[in-house]
Design a protein around this motif. Structure first.
Motif, PDB file in Angstrom:
ATOM      1  N   GLY A  20      -2.540  37.061   3.050  1.00 54.79           N
ATOM      2  CA  GLY A  20      -2.343  36.224   4.225  1.00 54.79           C
ATOM      3  C   GLY A  20      -1.313  36.826   5.162  1.00 54.79           C
ATOM      4  O   GLY A  20      -0.711  37.863   4.862  1.00 54.79           O
ATOM      5  N   PRO A  21      -1.075  36.197   6.303  1.00 57.92           N
ATOM      6  CA  PRO A  21      -1.745  34.980   6.761  1.00 57.92           C
ATOM      7  C   PRO A  21      -3.178  35.261   7.199  1.00 57.92           C
ATOM      8  O   PRO A  21      -3.549  36.409   7.446  1.00 57.92           O
ATOM      9  CB  PRO A  21      -0.885  34.539   7.948  1.00 57.92           C
ATOM     10  N   PRO A  22      -3.994  34.224   7.316  1.00 60.22           N
ATOM     11  CA  PRO A  22      -5.394  34.432   7.699  1.00 60.22           C
ATOM     12  C   PRO A  22      -5.520  34.890   9.140  1.00 60.22           C
ATOM     13  O   PRO A  22      -4.646  34.640   9.976  1.00 60.22           O
ATOM     14  CB  PRO A  22      -6.011  33.041   7.507  1.00 60.22           C
ATOM     15  N   SER A  23      -6.624  35.532   9.441  1.00 58.33           N
ATOM     16  CA  SER A  23      -6.870  35.993  10.807  1.00 58.33           C
ATOM     17  C   SER A  23      -7.090  34.821  11.758  1.00 58.33           C
ATOM     18  O   SER A  23      -6.687  34.868  12.916  1.00 58.33           O
ATOM     19  CB  SER A  23      -8.099  36.917  10.834  1.00 58.33           C
ATOM     20  N   VAL A  24      -7.773  33.778  11.276  1.00 51.80           N
ATOM     21  CA  VAL A  24      -8.082  32.600  12.087  1.00 51.80           C
ATOM     22  C   VAL A  24      -7.367  31.407  11.466  1.00 51.80           C
ATOM     23  O   VAL A  24      -7.488  31.162  10.260  1.00 51.80           O
ATOM     24  CB  VAL A  24      -9.607  32.357  12.153  1.00 51.80           C
ATOM     25  N   LYS A  25      -6.660  30.644  12.269  1.00 52.05           N
ATOM     26  CA  LYS A  25      -5.808  29.580  11.733  1.00 52.05           C
ATOM     27  C   LYS A  25      -6.609  28.470  11.069  1.00 52.05           C
ATOM     28  O   LYS A  25      -6.341  28.084   9.935  1.00 52.05           O
ATOM     29  CB  LYS A  25      -4.935  29.003  12.845  1.00 52.05           C
ATOM     30  N   TYR A  26      -7.581  27.932  11.775  1.00 54.71           N
ATOM     31  CA  TYR A  26      -8.417  26.869  11.218  1.00 54.71           C
ATOM     32  C   TYR A  26      -9.827  27.410  11.012  1.00 54.71           C
ATOM     33  O   TYR A  26     -10.455  27.900  11.954  1.00 54.71           O
ATOM     34  CB  TYR A  26      -8.445  25.648  12.139  1.00 54.71           C
ATOM     35  N   ARG A  27     -10.329  27.284   9.759  1.00 52.63           N
ATOM     36  CA  ARG A  27     -11.598  27.909   9.380  1.00 52.63           C
ATOM     37  C   ARG A  27     -12.385  26.905   8.537  1.00 52.63           C
ATOM     38  O   ARG A  27     -11.860  26.392   7.542  1.00 52.63           O
ATOM     39  CB  ARG A  27     -11.355  29.162   8.527  1.00 52.63           C
ATOM     40  N   GLY A  28     -13.602  26.626   8.938  1.00 58.59           N
ATOM     41  CA  GLY A  28     -14.321  25.645   8.145  1.00 58.59           C
ATOM     42  C   GLY A  28     -15.789  25.541   8.460  1.00 58.59           C
ATOM     43  O   GLY A  28     -16.375  26.394   9.136  1.00 58.59           O
ATOM     44  N   ILE A  29     -16.389  24.448   7.968  1.00 56.63           N
ATOM     45  CA  ILE A  29     -17.831  24.252   8.062  1.00 56.63           C
ATOM     46  C   ILE A  29     -18.143  22.880   8.651  1.00 56.63           C
ATOM     47  O   ILE A  29     -17.300  21.989   8.654  1.00 56.63           O
ATOM     48  CB  ILE A  29     -18.516  24.384   6.681  1.00 56.63           C
ATOM     49  N   PHE A  30     -19.364  22.744   9.128  1.00 57.62           N
ATOM     50  CA  PHE A  30     -19.917  21.493   9.610  1.00 57.62           C
ATOM     51  C   PHE A  30     -21.144  21.191   8.758  1.00 57.62           C
ATOM     52  O   PHE A  30     -22.098  21.973   8.742  1.00 57.62           O
ATOM     53  CB  PHE A  30     -20.294  21.639  11.086  1.00 57.62           C
ATOM     54  N   ILE A  31     -21.111  20.087   8.015  1.00 61.78           N
ATOM     55  CA  ILE A  31     -22.287  19.624   7.281  1.00 61.78           C
ATOM     56  C   ILE A  31     -23.126  18.817   8.261  1.00 61.78           C
ATOM     57  O   ILE A  31     -22.670  17.801   8.795  1.00 61.78           O
ATOM     58  CB  ILE A  31     -21.880  18.764   6.069  1.00 61.78           C
ATOM     59  N   ASN A  32     -24.357  19.249   8.497  1.00 62.35           N
ATOM     60  CA  ASN A  32     -25.123  18.667   9.589  1.00 62.35           C
ATOM     61  C   ASN A  32     -26.615  18.625   9.230  1.00 62.35           C
ATOM     62  O   ASN A  32     -27.067  19.403   8.385  1.00 62.35           O
ATOM     63  CB  ASN A  32     -24.890  19.501  10.851  1.00 62.35           C
ATOM     64  N   ASP A  33     -27.341  17.736   9.870  1.00 62.73           N
ATOM     65  CA  ASP A  33     -28.796  17.639   9.666  1.00 62.73           C
ATOM     66  C   ASP A  33     -29.107  17.495   8.181  1.00 62.73           C
ATOM     67  O   ASP A  33     -30.007  18.148   7.636  1.00 62.73           O
ATOM     68  CB  ASP A  33     -29.508  18.869  10.248  1.00 62.73           C
ATOM     69  N   GLU A  34     -28.350  16.624   7.548  1.00 60.38           N
ATOM     70  CA  GLU A  34     -28.373  16.496   6.090  1.00 60.38           C
ATOM     71  C   GLU A  34     -29.489  15.595   5.576  1.00 60.38           C
ATOM     72  O   GLU A  34     -29.570  15.317   4.368  1.00 60.38           O
ATOM     73  CB  GLU A  34     -27.021  15.967   5.607  1.00 60.38           C
ATOM     74  N   ASP A  35     -30.366  15.154   6.463  1.00 52.30           N
ATOM     75  CA  ASP A  35     -31.402  14.174   6.113  1.00 52.30           C
ATOM     76  C   ASP A  35     -32.333  14.634   5.008  1.00 52.30           C
ATOM     77  O   ASP A  35     -32.866  13.805   4.249  1.00 52.30           O
ATOM     78  CB  ASP A  35     -32.254  13.856   7.347  1.00 52.30           C
ATOM     79  N   TRP A  36     -32.590  15.946   4.900  1.00 47.92           N
ATOM     80  CA  TRP A  36     -33.644  16.449   4.026  1.00 47.92           C
ATOM     81  C   TRP A  36     -33.110  17.213   2.822  1.00 47.92           C
ATOM     82  O   TRP A  36     -33.885  17.763   2.055  1.00 47.92           O
ATOM     83  CB  TRP A  36     -34.587  17.339   4.831  1.00 47.92           C
ATOM     84  N   GLY A  37     -31.800  17.250   2.631  1.00 46.32           N
ATOM     85  CA  GLY A  37     -31.240  18.009   1.526  1.00 46.32           C
ATOM     86  C   GLY A  37     -30.042  17.337   0.895  1.00 46.32           C
ATOM     87  O   GLY A  37     -30.148  16.642  -0.123  1.00 46.32           O
TER      88      GLY A  37
END
Length: 889
Positions: free
Chosen positions: A213-230
């Motif tokens: 560290g420190p990380p290259s990008v301060k905030y890093r994450g995912i978006f759970i989306n279109d979850e209707d079928w899985g």
């Protein structure tokens, strides 16, 4: 026509042997050392061979015995440390048990006169760390005030040696613990992909201090989306049927995965089928226990899920007409969640990602949006921090909001601007010279799964890692370094793309222009051992190449609710594509058969299902298309194609059945659905060919046996379908320029590699200024004729790095007059739709050839966003084809 063009694609990428091991070693050396033989790194080297280079099954001089012949070191965590640190330590104890079969002890006190202890703690928040530092004198000064950093250090010698994992903050400590878990051979996907663990009763950590560290990008994450079928049906019916929804039990597994991948931010699921994240009170406290920063999508300001939380009439979600109602709605959430670690989305759009309501003219809408943001910041100052500039806030200029921003809308300087892609993996905008110095900086919202125009892709992970690398590397070079979010749909089966994206966000220098083959080889080594790594890498490179040409979810050549249009493949192109698909299936089966049984579920999830699923989808589509083409002209052949299409459909159904019912003993039931999974959102999804009834087709049991008696009825060209000259962009003969140059990006593009200009922040060059100092690339071509030739240039459908609506290059022939090539690039146009579905955008120009012989085609950069893939030269008429110039299709 018999199926006579057998095509074995076994050596397509064989020459692309990764320099990964050498680069990993160089990275550690180049970053220097803290103490002794210490190594410094910003990312764990993925497991190369059996274990990570700094953890071994055999003891070396000065190494710490984490496990020795089944006896484990004890874990020491202060009771007063952060909750996430204790969670991570408990996970490490379980991971050690998975590897060694022994049970690790977790204690609350450090015994300074003894060895055999793993001391885990956060600098300034851990009594055991304070004691260890006083006793050993370990220098951790670089951790003070650092963001999400940690050290892993062997302190002491011999029987009194201990291992210290010390973080600069609560997440830094947790990352350090999970770093060790991965180093001993526990995959981040141990739960989410049922990754097997290789057993060992002894584990040794080599001497020295390693800093991360420190990380290259301060905030890093995912978006759970279109979850209707899985994810939602799986959570509701399989994993958490008592709740019947995506709730705390599911999110706890998501949070653990994020920490193991060194991510820190989540946009939770938000479709109508899922109850809003904050309507389960436990969710926000669970996120805090795991130190996960909660955010919300561009359409959900102030942590509000408007789809399920807005209970007023929809017409009242209008700040122009009902400001107090909307403001009170936001304020209620801040009262509940303001004490937790969040990143707040500012601005406003309509419910469920629709356009913003309220305001009349463009100027009125800008004024309204500025007022909304001012009022939102007033609420943040009241309920979160009086110093509102210290509160993490983001504003995403998405869809119609981008037009308002570019129309003069003012955004406070401390707010992070988040730039979205076009939903298909191509970033539309990058920070300019005025935006780069902003206090809030810039970020990216990227998609590797999408429900929307022109066609959705919700099923398989087919965005090439090379494309993710090129676009995100460019975004970082141009200043987007503060906030990266990737839309991963249901998480599964987007494992590879998700991990690769987050690995770049942690360490932007981790991967080079060979990112895709290097990452795939490292992933395969970690998950399945070194013996199969190159074969798995090559298999997945081929998978990405074929599906970049056309995603399996995009296997139709007409838009929904328009007239049916058959595919443009020639007979040779059809035969070659289907042969390559069969080849993928056979290679995949051979690899899976060579694995021990305990590793086959993981291989199926990470490799076999997406590879074979895409192959069967292609076989089904094209054979059924042939059935409909040949039904009246040659019914006997049509019936064979109908049987082959049915066979492919049955194999795909069985494959998906195995995913849902058999892997993990039913653990993933209802997770996987082949697209289109139902009739919802029809305007964004394909309409599959109907499988003919049993009496309308032959019964077919084997593809290859039937192929011996098969012919195709493709679109038949009225002119030559193959250009006189075709060159892959990476096969240039010369290149030049000053300050930057064209470089090869491996496995990027339609068929092989592509080239782009580096460094990516080089800037643009005006047409009038093109010359020898401009980055250029040259091709020597042999032509049989003279006079006018048609030059076709094929590019990836990227957007310019500079603010422009045109991708441009300069072209000269034999040093003659410069010609300007300009391609209009704007999302949501008909041209854009075709370009993203085809993975290509092209241009045609006429060049004059004085006489037959060898000639030099030189291409000059004008913007670093240009990615050149292929070029064609032809004299006279050239028929359209699938693999030919895109402007002719």
């Amino acid at each position: 026509m018999l199926f006579r063009f057998a095509f074995r694609f076994l050596v397509f990428v064989g020459s692309l042997a990764s320099a990964f091991v050498a680069r990993a070693t160089e990275t550690l050396a180049e970053r220097g050392a803290l103490t002794g033989d210490a190594a410094r790194s910003t990312l764990s080297d993925p497991v190369l061979g059996e274990l990570n280079p700094w953890v071994s099954r055999t003891k070396s001089e000065g190494a710490f015995a984490l496990a020795e012949r089944g006896t484990l070191a004890s874990l020491v965590v202060a009771e007063g440390d952060f909750e996430v640190v204790k969670i991570a330590a408990a996970d490490l104890a379980e991971d050690l048990g998975r590897v060694t079969g022994a049970e690790a002890e977790v204690a609350g006190r450090f015994k300074p006169r003894q060895g055999g202890q793993v001391v885990v703690g956060t600098l300034g928040s851990s009594e055991v760390v304070d004691t260890l530092l006083k006793r050993t004198g370990l220098d951790v000064s670089e951790l003070e005030g650092a963001w999400e950093s940690f050290v892993v250090a062997v302190v002491g010698e011999g029987e009194k040696a201990n291992l210290a994992i010390i973080g600069s903050d609560r997440r830094g400590t947790a990352y350090g613990v999970y770093e060790l878990s991965q180093a001993i051979g526990v995959s981040p996907w141990h739960w989410w992909a049922d990754a097997a663990v290789r057993k060992s009763e002894s584990l040794y950590v080599s001497s020295g201090t390693r800093r991360f560290g420190p990380p290259s990008v301060k905030y890093r994450g995912i978006f759970i989306n279109d979850e209707d079928w899985g994810l939602q049906p799986w959570a509701a019916h399989t994993f958490d049927p008592e709740l019947g929804d995506i709730g705390p039990k599911t999110y706890e597994k998501v949070f653990e995965l994020l920490l193991r991948l060194k991510a820190n931010t989540l946009w939770p699921a938000m479709h109508e089928v899922t109850k809003a994240f904050n309507l389960y009170p436990e969710n926000k406290t669970l996120a805090d226990r795991y130190a996960i920063v909660m955010g919300s999508s561009h359409a959900e300001p102030m942590l509000r899920n408007n789809v399920t939380e807005w209970t007023e009439p929809k017409r009242h979600f209008n700040y122009a007409t009902h400001p107090e109602v909307v403001k009170g709605y936001w304020e209620e959430r801040l009262k509940e969640n303001g004490g937790f670690e969040n990143v707040y989305t500012l601005g406003m759009r309509g419910i469920h990602d629709s356009g913003m309501t309220g305001g009349g003219s463009k100027e009125d809408k800008i004024a309204l949006l500025e007022r909304i943001i001012a009022d939102q910041r007033g609420l943040l100052a009241k309920h979160v921090d009086a110093d509102v500039a210290a509160v993490p806030q983001v504003f995403t200029p998405y869809k119609e909001v981008l037009e308002l921003y570019e129309g003069g809308m003012q955004v406070p300087d401390d707010v992070t601007l988040v730039w979205p892609d076009d939903n298909h993996g191509y970033l539309r905008r990058f920070p300019n010279e005025v935006e780069r110095p902003r206090k809030g900086g810039s970020g990216v919202y990227y998609h590797i799964s999408y429900l929307g125009a022109p066609l959705a892709y919700l099923w398989l992970d087919t965005t090439p890692l090379a494309l993710i690398w090129e676009e995100m590397q460019r975004s970082y070079a141009l200043g987007s370094r503060d906030y990266w979010i990737v839309n991963v749909g249901d998480i599964k089966p987007q494992e590879r793309g998700m991990e690769f994206f987050l690995s770049m966000a942690w360490d932007i220098e981790r991967w080079g222009r060979d990112a895709q083959p290097a990452f795939l080889k490292a992933l395969a080594e970690r998950e399945f051992g070194g013996g199969l790594a190159e074969a798995v890498r090559d298999l997945l490179n081929e998978y990405y190449a074929l599906n970049f040409q056309r995603r399996p979810e995009h296997l139709q050549w007409w838009m929904p609710y328009t007239r049916v249009k058959t595919s443009p493949l020639t007979d040779r192109e059809l035969e070659e594509r289907l042969e390559r698909m069969l080849d993928l299936i056979e290679r995949c089966d051979a690899l899976e058969a060579s694995l021990p049984p305990e590793e086959r579920d993981s291989f199926f999830h990470l490799v076999a299902y997406p590879v074979k699923g895409a192959a069967y989808a292609n076989l089904q589509y094209f054979h059924l298309e042939q059935y409909h083409r040949l039904f009246h002209a040659d019914n006997a052949q049509a019936r064979k194609h109908g049987g082959l299409g049915k066979l492919a459909a049955d194999r795909l159904e069985a494959l998906t059945q195995r995913y849902n019912e058999e892997t993990g003993a039913g653990k993933w039931r209802r997770m996987m659905a082949v697209e289109p999974a139902d009739s919802a959102w029809r305007s964004y999804r394909t309409t599959p060919w109907i499988v003919p009834a049993a009496g309308m087709r032959e019964t077919v049991a084997d593809f290859r046996e039937t192929y011996e008696q098969l012919r195709f009825d493709p679109w038949r060209p009225h002119a030559a379908a193959q250009a006189e000259v075709m060159r892959e962009a990476e096969s240039f003969d010369r290149r030049g320029g000053r300050g930057a140059r064209w470089e090869v990006v491996q496995q990027l593009g339609w068929s092989g590699d592509a080239i782009a200009v580096f460094p990516q922040d080089f800037g643009s060059v005006a047409f009038e200024e093109l010359g020898e100092d401009t980055p250029w690339v040259e091709y020597a071509v042999d032509l049989s004729g003279e006079g006018a030739y048609r030059l076709f240039l094929e590019f990836l459908p990227t957007f310019p790095s500079e603010e422009s609506e045109h991708l441009e290059v300069g072209v000269s022939v034999d040093g003659g007059e410069m010609q300007r090539v300009s391609i209009f690039r704007k999302s949501k146009t008909q041209e854009w739709s075709r370009n993203v579905l085809e993975g290509s955008v092209g241009a045609e120009l006429e060049v004059q050839i004085a006489q037959a012989g060898t000639h030099r085609i030189r291409i000059y950069m004008m913007d670093t966003g240009t990615v050149l893939d292929r070029l064609f030269l032809h004299q006279g008429e050239l028929a359209p084809s699938f693999s030919g110039p895109s402007v002719l299709r």
